[in-house]
Write a protein that holds these residues in place. Structure first.
Motif, PDB file in Angstrom:
ATOM      1  N   PRO A  25       0.786  -1.242   0.000  1.00 21.87           N
ATOM      2  CA  PRO A  25       0.000   0.000   0.000  1.00 21.87           C
ATOM      3  C   PRO A  25       0.814   1.286   0.000  1.00 21.87           C
ATOM      4  O   PRO A  25       0.322   2.338  -0.429  1.00 21.87           O
ATOM      5  CB  PRO A  25      -0.815  -0.119   1.287  1.00 21.87           C
ATOM      6  CG  PRO A  25       0.059  -0.922   2.195  1.00 21.87           C
ATOM      7  CD  PRO A  25       0.766  -1.913   1.306  1.00 21.87           C
ATOM      8  N   LEU A  50      -2.363  -1.903  -2.674  1.00 22.19           N
ATOM      9  CA  LEU A  50      -3.413  -2.117  -1.685  1.00 22.19           C
ATOM     10  C   LEU A  50      -2.810  -2.808  -0.474  1.00 22.19           C
ATOM     11  O   LEU A  50      -1.803  -3.510  -0.592  1.00 22.19           O
ATOM     12  CB  LEU A  50      -4.523  -2.999  -2.258  1.00 22.19           C
ATOM     13  CG  LEU A  50      -5.367  -2.450  -3.415  1.00 22.19           C
ATOM     14  CD1 LEU A  50      -6.170  -3.586  -4.043  1.00 22.19           C
ATOM     15  CD2 LEU A  50      -6.287  -1.336  -2.926  1.00 22.19           C
ATOM     16  N   THR A  57     -11.418  -0.265   3.494  1.00 19.16           N
ATOM     17  CA  THR A  57     -11.382   1.019   4.196  1.00 19.16           C
ATOM     18  C   THR A  57     -10.112   1.772   3.825  1.00 19.16           C
ATOM     19  O   THR A  57      -9.307   1.298   3.019  1.00 19.16           O
ATOM     20  CB  THR A  57     -11.439   0.784   5.733  1.00 19.16           C
ATOM     21  OG1 THR A  57     -11.539   2.031   6.400  1.00 19.16           O
ATOM     22  CG2 THR A  57     -10.209   0.039   6.221  1.00 19.16           C
ATOM     23  N   THR A  58      -9.941   2.912   4.416  1.00 20.68           N
ATOM     24  CA  THR A  58      -8.716   3.714   4.265  1.00 20.68           C
ATOM     25  C   THR A  58      -8.155   3.965   5.650  1.00 20.68           C
ATOM     26  O   THR A  58      -8.887   4.374   6.554  1.00 20.68           O
ATOM     27  CB  THR A  58      -9.021   5.050   3.564  1.00 20.68           C
ATOM     28  OG1 THR A  58      -9.556   4.801   2.272  1.00 20.68           O
ATOM     29  CG2 THR A  58      -7.739   5.867   3.410  1.00 20.68           C
ATOM     30  N   ARG A  59      -6.875   3.703   5.811  1.00 20.43           N
ATOM     31  CA  ARG A  59      -6.223   3.936   7.100  1.00 20.43           C
ATOM     32  C   ARG A  59      -4.871   4.618   6.878  1.00 20.43           C
ATOM     33  O   ARG A  59      -4.435   4.791   5.744  1.00 20.43           O
ATOM     34  CB  ARG A  59      -6.042   2.629   7.867  1.00 20.43           C
ATOM     35  CG  ARG A  59      -7.340   2.091   8.460  1.00 20.43           C
ATOM     36  CD  ARG A  59      -7.081   0.916   9.361  1.00 20.43           C
ATOM     37  NE  ARG A  59      -8.313   0.403   9.934  1.00 20.43           N
ATOM     38  CZ  ARG A  59      -8.839   0.802  11.079  1.00 20.43           C
ATOM     39  NH1 ARG A  59      -8.208   1.719  11.791  1.00 20.43           N
ATOM     40  NH2 ARG A  59      -9.961   0.284  11.541  1.00 20.43           N
ATOM     41  N   THR A  60      -4.240   4.933   7.993  1.00 19.79           N
ATOM     42  CA  THR A  60      -2.942   5.610   7.924  1.00 19.79           C
ATOM     43  C   THR A  60      -1.815   4.599   8.025  1.00 19.79           C
ATOM     44  O   THR A  60      -1.795   3.769   8.937  1.00 19.79           O
ATOM     45  CB  THR A  60      -2.808   6.640   9.059  1.00 19.79           C
ATOM     46  OG1 THR A  60      -3.860   7.603   8.952  1.00 19.79           O
ATOM     47  CG2 THR A  60      -1.467   7.359   8.973  1.00 19.79           C
ATOM     48  N   GLU A  87       0.696   8.244   5.927  1.00 20.67           N
ATOM     49  CA  GLU A  87       0.220   8.253   4.550  1.00 20.67           C
ATOM     50  C   GLU A  87      -1.110   7.502   4.483  1.00 20.67           C
ATOM     51  O   GLU A  87      -1.238   6.398   5.007  1.00 20.67           O
ATOM     52  CB  GLU A  87       1.252   7.555   3.646  1.00 20.67           C
ATOM     53  CG  GLU A  87       0.797   7.343   2.219  1.00 20.67           C
ATOM     54  CD  GLU A  87       1.760   6.475   1.432  1.00 20.67           C
ATOM     55  OE1 GLU A  87       1.484   6.218   0.250  1.00 20.67           O
ATOM     56  OE2 GLU A  87       2.794   6.052   2.003  1.00 20.67           O
ATOM     57  N   SER A  88      -2.107   8.093   3.874  1.00 25.15           N
ATOM     58  CA  SER A  88      -3.408   7.451   3.733  1.00 25.15           C
ATOM     59  C   SER A  88      -3.326   6.374   2.649  1.00 25.15           C
ATOM     60  O   SER A  88      -2.873   6.649   1.529  1.00 25.15           O
ATOM     61  CB  SER A  88      -4.467   8.491   3.364  1.00 25.15           C
ATOM     62  OG  SER A  88      -5.738   7.890   3.241  1.00 25.15           O
ATOM     63  N   VAL A  89      -3.752   5.147   2.990  1.00 23.87           N
ATOM     64  CA  VAL A  89      -3.664   4.046   2.044  1.00 23.87           C
ATOM     65  C   VAL A  89      -4.993   3.292   1.987  1.00 23.87           C
ATOM     66  O   VAL A  89      -5.784   3.304   2.927  1.00 23.87           O
ATOM     67  CB  VAL A  89      -2.534   3.049   2.424  1.00 23.87           C
ATOM     68  CG1 VAL A  89      -1.173   3.732   2.357  1.00 23.87           C
ATOM     69  CG2 VAL A  89      -2.773   2.452   3.802  1.00 23.87           C
ATOM     70  N   ASP A  90      -5.230   2.628   0.863  1.00 24.36           N
ATOM     71  CA  ASP A  90      -6.444   1.851   0.659  1.00 24.36           C
ATOM     72  C   ASP A  90      -6.230   0.401   1.070  1.00 24.36           C
ATOM     73  O   ASP A  90      -5.196  -0.200   0.755  1.00 24.36           O
ATOM     74  CB  ASP A  90      -6.868   1.899  -0.816  1.00 24.36           C
ATOM     75  CG  ASP A  90      -7.309   3.289  -1.249  1.00 24.36           C
ATOM     76  OD1 ASP A  90      -7.888   4.006  -0.409  1.00 24.36           O
ATOM     77  OD2 ASP A  90      -7.068   3.649  -2.420  1.00 24.36           O
TER      78      ASP A  90
END
Length: 216
Positions: A25, A50, A57-60, A87-90
């Motif tokens: 991700p 990913l 969801t999206t998390r840090t 960093e925001s990741v999917d």
């Protein structure tokens, strides 16, 4: 996480007539992963930007420049306690991803998520039960408490719920079956972390060194 692709490239050679799916991700690591695949002329590895989790969801993702290989997701909200760049990741469930891509075979899954493994396993239960792949998981007792605030035995319980046979990889490459928690504790007194190999069937080639056998 596939990180920059060292194991993905190795697995591409072992599965020369198959396909390897590399999930990473993090933006910088993913870019290096793509570069390394291209530089080595690897055609049977598909890189997916990913992460695997228990839900879509999206998390840090936190990345420490001094140790980018230790990038980790934050499962529990602990604002102000993390180091490194966020960093925001999917994230996706492996069960959903497998269904969307209509895979009809899966032989091996490797997880190294810096303590995030229980969530990835929860999102992959249907896949693991259906395809019964060998599952290789890094077991590092330090990361669950440091990054996610859970007891490291939670991961072992998740694994035992799905796999009857769990072994660790010895320094000489042999597999030693783990019988009990006390046995695993004894192993970890000598090693900071181990790679666990989980199989849905009898571990015929596993060996047990004299010091590794535990009788309760």
């Amino acid at each position: 996480g596939a990180n920059v692709g060292a194991l993905s490239i190795a697995m591409s050679m072992y599965a020369s007539r198959g396909t390897v799916y590399a999930f990473e991700p993090g933006g910088e690591s993913f870019a290096f992963l793509q570069q390394n695949l291209a530089a080595n002329g690897i055609a049977n590895v598909h890189a997916e930007r990913l992460g695997l989790w228990s839900e879509a969801t999206t998390r840090t993702l936190y990345v420490d420049a001094a140790h980018p290989g230790g990038a980790h997701l934050q499962a529990v909200n602990r604002e102000g306690t993390e180091t490194g760049i966020g960093e925001s990741v999917d994230l996706v469930r492996l069960d959903d991803w497998i269904g969307d891509h209509r895979l009809d075979r899966l032989d091996l899954v490797k997880l190294d998520l810096e303590g995030g493994e229980p969530w990835a396993i929860d999102g992959a239960r249907e896949t693991l039960r259906r395809f019964r792949p060998i599952l290789v998981v890094e077991f590092n007792p330090a990361t669950p408490g440091r990054f996610h605030r859970y007891d490291h035995w939670m991961l072992v319980d998740r694994l035992r719920d799905l796999y009857p046979v769990i072994a660790y990889i010895r320094e000489d490459g042999a597999l030693c079956r783990v019988r009990t928690r006390r046995h695993m504790t004894k192993v970890l007194q000598r090693k900071a972390f181990v790679d666990l190999v989980c199989r849905p069937m009898s571990l015929r080639r596993a060996v047990a060194a004299p010091n590794d056998v535990w009788r309760s």
